[in-house]
Design a protein around this motif. Structure first.
Motif: not given
Length: 528
Positions: A286, A292-293, A314-315
């Protein structure tokens, strides 16, 4: 401390300090160096190359130790010793008090080369003190020059030669090695035996030698300098490797871009007790800029069965990402193996078959090494123009090559090449002077990094960072995917090493390494 004014006057236009490469430098093994030397000498007056070499050594000696008055030169029986005689003559003429210890007995029945004999006569005429003894501990020495053995050395130093090496290592003043430290193999960077010079500076002449930048070479060589001796190489000898270290430029983000413009990365790993490895890889991907991860946990139950990374929400956690439709796997960059344990074996067949871009690390590599069917699937990827990057440390490489770690470390360039041929993929052989190799490509030796990276989790960060950078690279025609993967891997390794510079005391925590990588990328400059 280097005197910059002295160096600007004495270093000359052809001398370079190979400190933190921001360009590619050609590296030549002994055979190609001999070819270049023979061709260059054929177009020059007799003894010209040795005279230039001695002049270059003297210039550098005056630059790195401008106040030195008493200089000791330890010279061997061959051309490396001849370079030492030439340097001694010039330093004596510059007003220094030079003592030269000539270990001529090491030559056995071989006659002294003609060039070296002429250099010896010039040193005698200049008034250099020449004998076969070396300074006592009570003698005053301000600078020592190692001119014992050169690139032709293949045997461990013994007897008086080994004793002289020990004196160089305990002399208590700066040591400058000519071409390479005595006792180090020029092609591989391995120590030939227990006796090996530990230099503060090494001046590589005519060509740069791979052994100075990998295995034990970086510790033995100290600061590496290079002087091509004014030779324009018009020979047919192409580089055996490239010394790399160019930082990755940031991917330009236009106003119209969105997260889908920067690719998806999926991390498949994190078996029970090893969740941190997958998280480090995901955070690095990231930070590298992936759109996107996803993280597929290879575990169930317990405190590490996470549905969210509270520090990095955000993961996106997925327990079955590898079971996604084939089109999803084909479009993603997959990093598999980070903390995967034995559970990774179940996921590998589908990933090897369907993943568009695949990075194999740690336990994924161990699974391939122990399963011929998985190895066959890996080999089949290259035939289908699917690119794979393998990131083994020496033990993992040894398992894949069915040998031991010592064999891998004895010739890191050779081992990386062999592994790339075996698998058909890009190989990042980690370690001091990481090697990046791929079929049909001249290998890269990475010139960045230091011992601070010898810390748990930094390999997971590299795998994730590589995946994140690769995901942002636009798709190319199928035959170009391998070249793109090779280039991306080389740049990712350079970024990873540069983030640990300059060297500080202690280990660099993997989480801090990610922060440094991201800072270097977002600032638009190298992390050095």
């Amino acid at each position: 401390m280097i005197n910059p004014i002295a160096f600007s006057r004495l270093g000359g236009p052809h001398m370079h300090r190979i400190l933190a490469p921001t360009r590619l430098w050609a590296l030549h093994r002994t055979a190609s160096t001999r070819q270049i030397e023979t061709q260059a000498a054929a177009g020059l007056p007799p003894h010209a190359l040795m005279r230039r070499a001695g002049e270059a050594v003297a210039r550098l000696a005056l630059a790195v130790a401008p106040h030195a008055q008493h200089i000791w030169v330890a010279a061997g029986p061959g051309n490396n010793g001849g370079d030492g005689f030439e340097a001694a003559a010039r330093l004596q003429q510059a007003g220094k008090q030079v003592r030269l210890s000539w270990l001529s007995a090491s030559a056995g029945d071989r006659p002294m080369p003609t060039d070296a004999q002429a250099a010896r006569e010039r040193a005698m005429a200049a008034g250099v003190q020449i004998d076969d003894q070396w300074p006592a501990p009570t003698d005053n020495v301000d600078l020592a020059i190692d001119a014992l053995l050169g690139i032709g050395t293949t045997r461990a130093p013994e007897g008086r030669l080994a004793e002289c090496i020990e004196r160089l290592n305990t002399i208590g003043c700066p040591v400058l090695a000519i071409d390479l430290p005595t006792g180090l193999h020029a092609d591989t960077g391995r120590r030939l035996g227990q006796a090996c010079v530990r230099a503060d500076h090494t001046l590589s002449l005519l060509t740069l030698k791979p052994g100075l930048f990998t295995a034990e070479g970086r510790d033995a060589a100290g600061s590496v300098w290079f002087d091509a001796l004014g030779v324009l190489d018009n020979s047919s000898a192409s580089p055996d490797a490239w010394l790399s270290g160019t930082p990755t430029p940031s991917t330009r983000r236009l106003h119209a871009h969105h997260k889908g413009s920067f690719g998806d990365v999926a991390i498949v790993g994190g078996a029970m007790g090893m969740a941190g490895a997958a998280l480090l890889a995901a955070r690095a991907a990231h930070a590298a800029g992936a759109g996107r991860v996803f993280v597929e946990w290879l575990q169930s139950g317990g405190l590490t069965d996470l549905s969210v990374d509270v520090l990095h929400p955000e993961l996106m956690m997925r327990s079955d990402w590898s079971r996604s439709p084939a089109s999803v796997l084909a479009a993603a960059t997959v990093v598999c193996g980070c903390g995967g344990g034995k559970a990774v074996r179940e996921r590998l067949p589908r990933l090897l078959s369907l993943a568009g871009r695949l990075v194999l690390d740690a336990d994924a590599l161990n699974a391939v090494a122990s399963d011929p069917q998985l190895l066959a699937q890996l080999q089949a990827r290259s035939k289908r123009s699917l690119a794979t990057v393998l990131t083994p440390h020496p033990l993992e490489a040894a398992r894949l090559l069915a040998c031991d770690t010592a064999a891998v470390q004895a010739d890191r360039l050779g081992a990386a090449h062999e592994l790339s041929q075996l698998t058909g993929g890009v190989v990042v052989l980690k370690g001091s002077g990481s090697v990046v190799a791929a079929p049909g490509q001249v290998p890269h030796l990475n010139g960045t990094g230091n011992g601070a990276l010898a810390s748990g989790g930094t390999g997971d960060v590299l795998a994730g960072w590589l995946g994140g950078r690769w995901a942002q690279a636009g798709r190319v025609e199928t035959r170009g995917e391998l070249v793109l993967a090779f280039s991306t891997a080389s740049q990712a390794v350079a970024d990873h090493g540069a983030a640990a510079e300059p060297l500080e005391a202690g280990a660099l925590p993997a989480s801090e390494l990610i922060q440094r990588l991201q800072h270097g990328l977002r600032s638009g400059r190298s992390t050095r």
